[in-house]
Design a protein around this motif. Structure first.
Motif: not given
Length: 277
Positions: A70, A148, A177, A179, A273
């Motif tokens: 991440a 995140t 991001r 993940a 991801t």
């Protein structure tokens, strides 16, 4: 857009409600230390005797692998979807120096236990660790609220991956991001679901859902995220998980079939991801 509290909680699947409510999976010896994941065993010697310390480290290392994917978390706003007892959220806070971590779970009993387990940390840093009730498909947060989004071994329960992806895209700020780590089928071959239900009790009961990993990467892309990729963590997961299970379960019992399902091509463990541009 922000979803109101009254429509944030769809009915919890009965198997999920029982497993993470009255049954309290976090108390089971197989999930030592309050974590609830299969573990990442790449840096653990599987030829040596395994104890609780190695088991806890494997689960911590899975979170570390996800957090590495991440990107740097220092000073960033992190959301964990499906936080369980909150052990991974606490690890994130303690090891990665984010601005804050929001630990979200749909199950009220899990959140009650999590707040109790981390009472000391909450009292020291109430603004940096927040527990919130919400569903993966309806997150009770404003747009662009996080830098995140992580989820560790929860997405196999999510009833709607498309809705999860759409909500993830909504709550991520530009440059953010996501993940996600958990187990999926490698493709959409019809045989996978039937075989997994035959081999594994959790698939038979519907607690775990047999879906291809491509369904998640496609959903993230359709939601407007870019660079959606899936990477197999199988070599670091399955052998160690089965080795740990062998301490507690005989070879002919259903939990040992996770490795068999993988070896027969029906299941693998993935890190997925994507990026919010």
């Amino acid at each position: 857009m922000t979803h109101g509290a009254q429509d944030s909680f769809p009915e919890i699947d009965p198997a999920v409600r029982e497993t993470y409510g009255p049954a309290d999976l976090s108390r089971e010896p197989v999930f030592a230390g309050g974590f609830i994941n299969f573990g990442h065993w790449a840096d653990i010697d599987l030829t040596a005797p395994l104890g609780e310390a190695e088991r806890i480290r494997s689960q911590q290392d899975l979170y570390r692998r996800v957090l590495d994917a991440a990107g740097p978390q220092e000073g960033r706003r992190v959301l964990e979807v499906g936080c369980g007892l909150g052990m991974g959220s606490a690890l994130t806070l303690e090891e990665r120096s984010p601005a804050a971590v929001t630990a979200m779970d749909v199950h009220p009993q899990q959140l009650e236990r999590a707040r109790s387990a981390h009472a000391g940390l909450l009292s020291r840093s109430p603004e940096r660790l927040v527990f919130a009730r919400g569903a993966a498909e309806r997150m009770p947060f404003p747009d662009a609220a996080f830098d995140t989004v992580i989820s560790v071994e929860a997405a196999q329960h999510f009833p709607d991956l498309d809705a999860f992806a759409a909500e993830t895209a909504r709550v991520l700020a530009p440059g953010g991001r996501v993940a996600v780590a958990t187990f999926f089928t490698p493709d959409d071959a019809p045989a996978h679901a039937a075989e997994l239900a035959r081999l594994l009790h959790t698939f038979e009961t519907g607690l775990d859902r047999a879906r291809p990993v491509g369904a998640l990467t496609a959903a993230l892309t359709a939601a407007g995220l870019t660079e959606a990729r899936a990477h197999s963590l199988g070599p670091a997961v399955w052998a160690g998980w089965d080795r740990w299970l062998s301490r507690l379960w005989a070879a002919d019992t259903w939990p040992r079939n996770f490795l068999r399902a993988h070896e027969r091509g029906h299941l693998d463990y993935y890190l997925v991801t994507a990026v919010r541009t």
